[in-house]
Scaffold this active site. Sequence first.
Site, PDB file in Angstrom:
ATOM      1  N   LYS A   1     -63.748  43.586   4.213  1.00  0.00           N
ATOM      2  CA  LYS A   1     -63.848  44.598   5.270  1.00  0.00           C
ATOM      3  C   LYS A   1     -62.533  44.740   6.042  1.00  0.00           C
ATOM      4  O   LYS A   1     -62.191  45.845   6.490  1.00  0.00           O
ATOM      5  CB  LYS A   1     -64.996  44.257   6.218  1.00  0.00           C
ATOM      6  CG  LYS A   1     -66.375  44.499   5.622  1.00  0.00           C
ATOM      7  CD  LYS A   1     -66.653  45.986   5.408  1.00  0.00           C
ATOM      8  CE  LYS A   1     -68.122  46.249   5.135  1.00  0.00           C
ATOM      9  NZ  LYS A   1     -68.446  47.685   5.044  1.00  0.00           N
TER      10      LYS A   1
ATOM     11  N   TYR B   1     -66.850  38.632   2.866  1.00  0.00           N
ATOM     12  CA  TYR B   1     -67.187  39.850   3.604  1.00  0.00           C
ATOM     13  C   TYR B   1     -66.050  40.234   4.536  1.00  0.00           C
ATOM     14  O   TYR B   1     -65.597  41.388   4.563  1.00  0.00           O
ATOM     15  CB  TYR B   1     -68.482  39.605   4.373  1.00  0.00           C
ATOM     16  CG  TYR B   1     -68.990  40.762   5.208  1.00  0.00           C
ATOM     17  CD1 TYR B   1     -69.427  41.933   4.622  1.00  0.00           C
ATOM     18  CD2 TYR B   1     -69.084  40.646   6.596  1.00  0.00           C
ATOM     19  CE1 TYR B   1     -69.938  42.978   5.379  1.00  0.00           C
ATOM     20  CE2 TYR B   1     -69.590  41.682   7.368  1.00  0.00           C
ATOM     21  CZ  TYR B   1     -70.007  42.845   6.763  1.00  0.00           C
ATOM     22  OH  TYR B   1     -70.511  43.869   7.520  1.00  0.00           O
TER      23      TYR B   1
ATOM     24  N   ASP C   1     -84.820  72.946  13.023  1.00  0.00           N
ATOM     25  CA  ASP C   1     -84.745  74.328  12.501  1.00  0.00           C
ATOM     26  C   ASP C   1     -83.545  74.521  11.593  1.00  0.00           C
ATOM     27  O   ASP C   1     -82.880  75.569  11.608  1.00  0.00           O
ATOM     28  CB  ASP C   1     -84.695  75.341  13.653  1.00  0.00           C
ATOM     29  CG  ASP C   1     -85.989  75.369  14.451  1.00  0.00           C
ATOM     30  OD1 ASP C   1     -87.061  75.198  13.848  1.00  0.00           O
ATOM     31  OD2 ASP C   1     -85.914  75.544  15.681  1.00  0.00           O
ATOM     32  N   VAL C   2     -83.262  73.501  10.797  1.00  0.00           N
ATOM     33  CA  VAL C   2     -82.156  73.549   9.847  1.00  0.00           C
ATOM     34  C   VAL C   2     -82.722  73.360   8.439  1.00  0.00           C
ATOM     35  O   VAL C   2     -83.578  72.496   8.211  1.00  0.00           O
ATOM     36  CB  VAL C   2     -81.129  72.431  10.125  1.00  0.00           C
ATOM     37  CG1 VAL C   2     -80.040  72.424   9.053  1.00  0.00           C
ATOM     38  CG2 VAL C   2     -80.511  72.613  11.505  1.00  0.00           C
TER      39      VAL C   2
ATOM     40  N   ALA D   1     -79.927  46.224  13.873  1.00  0.00           N
ATOM     41  CA  ALA D   1     -81.321  46.025  13.472  1.00  0.00           C
ATOM     42  C   ALA D   1     -81.687  46.992  12.351  1.00  0.00           C
ATOM     43  O   ALA D   1     -82.008  48.155  12.604  1.00  0.00           O
ATOM     44  CB  ALA D   1     -82.242  46.220  14.663  1.00  0.00           C
TER      45      ALA D   1
ATOM     46  N   GLY E   1     -82.510  45.882   6.044  1.00  0.00           N
ATOM     47  CA  GLY E   1     -81.634  45.026   5.253  1.00  0.00           C
ATOM     48  C   GLY E   1     -81.199  43.787   6.003  1.00  0.00           C
ATOM     49  O   GLY E   1     -81.068  42.700   5.422  1.00  0.00           O
TER      50      GLY E   1
END
Length: 266
Positions: A168, A164, A60-61, A198, A201
């Site tokens: 990060k 990576y 309800d938004v 999961a 990608g």
Amino acid sequence: MRALMQDRVVLVTGGTQGLGLAIAQAAAREGASGVAIVGRNAEKAERAAEGIRASGRDADVTTEVLPIVADLGVDGEAERAVAETIARFGRVDSLVNAAGATSRGTLLDTTRELLTEHLTLNITVPFMTMQGAVADMRRRGAPGTILNIITMSMHGGQPYLAPYVASKAGLAGLTKNAAFAHRFDRIRINGLNIGWTATPGEAVTQQTFHGADDGWLAEASAAQPMGKLGQPDEIADAVVFLLSERSGVVTGSIIDWDQNVPGAYE
């Protein structure tokens, strides 16, 4: 009880798919009045926008969604995403940096180009979106919240994640630095170290880099302590909590959100 994101304007990079989309949908369910999502594909962005609107309607938004098509690896696109959000909604209350590079490379086989890709998407883009969002919050004299999606691999990671991990880990440091610098502006900045998750990608990553077959997810899930990989909707709930007033004064925290414990051994 007041919804966690009631009347907030939220910008989510990587918000057209996977975890970013789950976060945008959770923000809408929790009352966000405006959600901006950033992705590279216009058709995917429009589909995601409709899903976010539907999530709001289910609670309800009425959530206005701004899909921004941008290649964040290109100079100026991160800044444009923030500027377009402010132009449309007048402000940014909360920012989530969920976009990032996850391609593989070891210390020995990573090229300068691959390293640059990771540094651009995993440090430079969050730096520039944070810069724009914080500047807007300070200009208005308003509090705000930022959440950076980091990774459990920042603790060290696998050998094939060298660029990576480097990028990060840098984002974790940036998160703490910015949180300290802007604590008296009442801008709370935190990071979430997510574990193996999961997402569509991740399925592509497993098939592309690790030769996984169609049964990889069931096999991987069975080997985890909780019998499943991290779920985007569960992570999204944690993100929305950290963006909301319900998380209190917490800032500068890098939170491990995983079922494995760094530094613990059998």
